[in-house]
Scaffold this motif. Structure first.
Motif, PDB file in Angstrom:
ATOM      1  N   ILE A 285       0.837  -1.201   0.000  1.00 45.40           N
ATOM      2  CA  ILE A 285       0.000   0.000   0.000  1.00 45.40           C
ATOM      3  C   ILE A 285       0.876   1.256   0.000  1.00 45.40           C
ATOM      4  CG2 ILE A 285      -1.697   1.300   1.352  1.00 45.40           C
ATOM      5  CD1 ILE A 285      -2.766  -1.532   2.259  1.00 45.40           C
ATOM      6  N   SER A 286       1.936   1.242   0.794  1.00 40.45           N
ATOM      7  CA  SER A 286       2.844   2.397   0.839  1.00 40.45           C
ATOM      8  C   SER A 286       3.488   2.651  -0.517  1.00 40.45           C
ATOM      9  CB  SER A 286       3.945   2.172   1.881  1.00 40.45           C
ATOM     10  OG  SER A 286       3.393   1.984   3.154  1.00 40.45           O
ATOM     11  N   THR A 287       3.931   1.600  -1.164  1.00 46.95           N
ATOM     12  CA  THR A 287       4.546   1.739  -2.483  1.00 46.95           C
ATOM     13  C   THR A 287       3.509   2.212  -3.498  1.00 46.95           C
ATOM     14  OG1 THR A 287       6.093  -0.030  -1.910  1.00 46.95           O
ATOM     15  CG2 THR A 287       5.944   0.575  -4.237  1.00 46.95           C
ATOM     16  N   GLY A 288       2.296   1.698  -3.392  1.00 48.46           N
ATOM     17  CA  GLY A 288       1.224   2.160  -4.269  1.00 48.46           C
ATOM     18  C   GLY A 288       0.945   3.642  -4.103  1.00 48.46           C
ATOM     19  N   LEU A 289       1.003   4.118  -2.868  1.00 40.82           N
ATOM     20  CA  LEU A 289       0.778   5.543  -2.612  1.00 40.82           C
ATOM     21  C   LEU A 289       1.903   6.408  -3.180  1.00 40.82           C
ATOM     22  CD1 LEU A 289      -0.715   5.374   0.986  1.00 40.82           C
ATOM     23  CD2 LEU A 289      -1.906   6.008  -1.136  1.00 40.82           C
TER      24      LEU A 289
ATOM     25  N   PHE B  12       3.477   5.826  -6.039  1.00 43.08           N
ATOM     26  CA  PHE B  12       3.145   5.956  -7.454  1.00 43.08           C
ATOM     27  C   PHE B  12       1.902   6.819  -7.661  1.00 43.08           C
ATOM     28  CE2 PHE B  12       5.985   2.364  -7.738  1.00 43.08           C
ATOM     29  CZ  PHE B  12       6.587   2.506  -8.978  1.00 43.08           C
ATOM     30  N   LEU B  13       0.864   6.573  -6.868  1.00 47.93           N
ATOM     31  CA  LEU B  13      -0.382   7.329  -7.040  1.00 47.93           C
ATOM     32  C   LEU B  13      -0.182   8.797  -6.694  1.00 47.93           C
ATOM     33  CD1 LEU B  13      -3.274   7.001  -7.962  1.00 47.93           C
ATOM     34  CD2 LEU B  13      -3.920   6.568  -5.581  1.00 47.93           C
ATOM     35  N   TRP B  14       0.595   9.087  -5.644  1.00 48.08           N
ATOM     36  CA  TRP B  14       0.851  10.481  -5.279  1.00 48.08           C
ATOM     37  C   TRP B  14       1.577  11.206  -6.414  1.00 48.08           C
ATOM     38  CZ3 TRP B  14      -0.826  14.099  -2.240  1.00 48.08           C
ATOM     39  CH2 TRP B  14      -0.125  15.305  -2.216  1.00 48.08           C
ATOM     40  N   ALA B  15       2.563  10.556  -7.010  1.00 45.04           N
ATOM     41  CA  ALA B  15       3.284  11.181  -8.124  1.00 45.04           C
ATOM     42  C   ALA B  15       2.314  11.506  -9.254  1.00 45.04           C
ATOM     43  CB  ALA B  15       4.393  10.262  -8.620  1.00 45.04           C
ATOM     44  N   PHE B  16       1.392  10.587  -9.535  1.00 44.99           N
ATOM     45  CA  PHE B  16       0.380  10.835 -10.574  1.00 44.99           C
ATOM     46  C   PHE B  16      -0.490  12.034 -10.211  1.00 44.99           C
ATOM     47  CE2 PHE B  16      -4.076  10.302 -11.764  1.00 44.99           C
ATOM     48  CZ  PHE B  16      -3.971  10.395 -13.151  1.00 44.99           C
ATOM     49  N   LEU B  17      -1.010  12.062  -8.989  1.00 46.06           N
ATOM     50  CA  LEU B  17      -1.922  13.131  -8.571  1.00 46.06           C
ATOM     51  C   LEU B  17      -1.217  14.484  -8.542  1.00 46.06           C
ATOM     52  CD1 LEU B  17      -3.837  11.267  -5.725  1.00 46.06           C
ATOM     53  CD2 LEU B  17      -4.707  11.865  -8.001  1.00 46.06           C
ATOM     54  N   ASP B  18       0.001  14.521  -8.017  1.00 48.48           N
ATOM     55  CA  ASP B  18       0.732  15.791  -7.935  1.00 48.48           C
ATOM     56  C   ASP B  18       1.052  16.329  -9.320  1.00 48.48           C
ATOM     57  OD1 ASP B  18       2.029  17.884  -6.391  1.00 48.48           O
ATOM     58  OD2 ASP B  18       3.921  17.006  -7.053  1.00 48.48           O
TER      59      ASP B  18
ATOM     60  N   LEU C 258       2.021   5.506 -13.966  1.00 50.34           N
ATOM     61  CA  LEU C 258       1.997   5.873 -12.546  1.00 50.34           C
ATOM     62  C   LEU C 258       0.652   5.542 -11.909  1.00 50.34           C
ATOM     63  CD1 LEU C 258       3.762   9.384 -12.485  1.00 50.34           C
ATOM     64  CD2 LEU C 258       4.667   7.218 -11.606  1.00 50.34           C
ATOM     65  N   ALA C 259      -0.438   5.949 -12.575  1.00 51.57           N
ATOM     66  CA  ALA C 259      -1.778   5.724 -12.019  1.00 51.57           C
ATOM     67  C   ALA C 259      -2.105   4.237 -11.933  1.00 51.57           C
ATOM     68  CB  ALA C 259      -2.831   6.448 -12.860  1.00 51.57           C
ATOM     69  N   ALA C 260      -1.845   3.496 -13.002  1.00 54.27           N
ATOM     70  CA  ALA C 260      -2.201   2.076 -13.026  1.00 54.27           C
ATOM     71  C   ALA C 260      -1.390   1.275 -12.010  1.00 54.27           C
ATOM     72  CB  ALA C 260      -2.001   1.511 -14.434  1.00 54.27           C
ATOM     73  N   ILE C 261      -0.095   1.539 -11.924  1.00 60.57           N
ATOM     74  CA  ILE C 261       0.740   0.820 -10.958  1.00 60.57           C
ATOM     75  C   ILE C 261       0.298   1.158  -9.546  1.00 60.57           C
ATOM     76  CG2 ILE C 261       3.086   0.583 -10.049  1.00 60.57           C
ATOM     77  CD1 ILE C 261       4.014   1.179 -13.015  1.00 60.57           C
TER      78      ILE C 261
ATOM     79  N   LEU D 290      -2.675   2.264  -8.435  1.00 62.80           N
ATOM     80  CA  LEU D 290      -3.992   1.684  -8.124  1.00 62.80           C
ATOM     81  C   LEU D 290      -3.916   0.172  -7.955  1.00 62.80           C
ATOM     82  CD1 LEU D 290      -6.249   3.848 -10.465  1.00 62.80           C
ATOM     83  CD2 LEU D 290      -6.130   3.941  -7.949  1.00 62.80           C
ATOM     84  N   ALA D 291      -3.147  -0.497  -8.816  1.00 63.80           N
ATOM     85  CA  ALA D 291      -3.012  -1.956  -8.710  1.00 63.80           C
ATOM     86  C   ALA D 291      -2.398  -2.343  -7.371  1.00 63.80           C
ATOM     87  CB  ALA D 291      -2.166  -2.499  -9.856  1.00 63.80           C
ATOM     88  N   LEU D 292      -1.365  -1.621  -6.949  1.00 63.43           N
ATOM     89  CA  LEU D 292      -0.720  -1.932  -5.679  1.00 63.43           C
ATOM     90  C   LEU D 292      -1.652  -1.672  -4.498  1.00 63.43           C
ATOM     91  CD1 LEU D 292       2.829  -0.480  -6.343  1.00 63.43           C
ATOM     92  CD2 LEU D 292       2.241  -2.895  -6.058  1.00 63.43           C
ATOM     93  N   ILE D 293      -2.336  -0.548  -4.510  1.00 59.77           N
ATOM     94  CA  ILE D 293      -3.234  -0.227  -3.397  1.00 59.77           C
ATOM     95  C   ILE D 293      -4.363  -1.246  -3.311  1.00 59.77           C
ATOM     96  CG2 ILE D 293      -4.905   1.471  -2.544  1.00 59.77           C
ATOM     97  CD1 ILE D 293      -2.929   3.625  -3.675  1.00 59.77           C
ATOM     98  N   ALA D 294      -4.936  -1.613  -4.463  1.00 60.49           N
ATOM     99  CA  ALA D 294      -6.036  -2.587  -4.471  1.00 60.49           C
ATOM    100  C   ALA D 294      -5.537  -4.013  -4.263  1.00 60.49           C
ATOM    101  CB  ALA D 294      -6.796  -2.495  -5.797  1.00 60.49           C
ATOM    102  N   GLY D 295      -4.291  -4.288  -4.585  1.00 62.01           N
ATOM    103  CA  GLY D 295      -3.745  -5.638  -4.439  1.00 62.01           C
ATOM    104  C   GLY D 295      -4.101  -6.560  -5.579  1.00 62.01           C
ATOM    105  N   VAL D 296      -4.332  -5.998  -6.762  1.00 64.32           N
ATOM    106  CA  VAL D 296      -4.703  -6.807  -7.926  1.00 64.32           C
ATOM    107  C   VAL D 296      -3.698  -6.590  -9.057  1.00 64.32           C
ATOM    108  CG1 VAL D 296      -7.155  -6.712  -7.340  1.00 64.32           C
ATOM    109  CG2 VAL D 296      -6.225  -5.042  -8.928  1.00 64.32           C
TER     110      VAL D 296
END
Length: 197
Positions: A38-42, A44-50, A105-108, A110-116
């Motif tokens: 989840i931390s690693t997913g955040l 990637f997702l944070w970089a996308f959002l920022d 960035l977004a796909a990686i 989201l996949a990590l946070i969701a675990g899929v």
């Protein structure tokens, strides 16, 4: 389905046949991997959002993607070392480089946070990190202009650590704890295409 003393008990086929070592993962270890996932997913997702919205941390609002900014130009246009220097300068700010980078960035994330889809996330994330490592090229001691690069470690840097983390999370089925990995693995499409795990 097997029968034990007159009762029917379903035994699920394991996702993969694990050989020793690695036949056992403690609950604490599984939870630690879930936190790492989840931390690693955040990250990637944070970089996308920022980069998309210019949240004022690494990307100011005026340079946000939605305001016409380029998520790749600042990084790639300033590559001063390595074998990909001219390639980086050529693709910096192109629409397709921006789109591929941001979708990745977004796909990686989201996949990590969701675990899929951790195998796909690991493969694509490792490719992204390898390309970024090549662009920064920490092996170089000096830039094209002769200045010191300031590389802190010529071989193992954060790009390679992220790549190793992604592979380890996929290999350990880290999406099964505090994620949707078990449900994802049961989908008929995923059962037919095991690389989607």
């Amino acid at each position: 389905m097997t029968v034990h003393q007159g009762t029917h008990r379903s035994i699920e086929r394991p996702l993969e046949h694990a050989e020793l070592p690695g036949a056992m993962l403690t609950t604490t270890a599984a939870r630690a991997l879930a936190v790492l996932r989840i931390s690693t997913g955040l990250v990637f997702l944070w970089a996308f959002l920022d980069k998309t919205f210019g949240l004022g941390y690494a990307t100011p609002t005026e340079r946000a993607w939605i305001n016409g900014g380029s998520p790749t130009k600042g990084f790639l246009a300033n590559v001063e070392v390595g074998p990909l220097q001219s390639v980086a300068h050529t693709i910096a700010g192109t629409w397709w480089a921006n789109a591929l980078f941001m979708v990745g960035l977004a796909a990686i994330g989201l996949a990590l946070i969701a675990g899929v889809g951790l195998r796909v996330a690991a493969a694509s994330g490792t490719l992204m990190m390898a390309l970024m490592w090549l662009a920064e090229f920490p092996l170089a001691r000096f830039t094209a202009g002769g200045d010191p690069t300031g590389s802190t470690n010529p071989v193992v840097d954060y790009h390679l650590i992220y790549a190793v983390v992604l592979v380890a999370l996929a290999a350990a089925y880290a999406g099964h704890t505090w994620g949707l990995g078990r449900l994802w693995a049961r989908l008929p499409f995923v059962q037919r295409h095991r690389w989607m795990l």
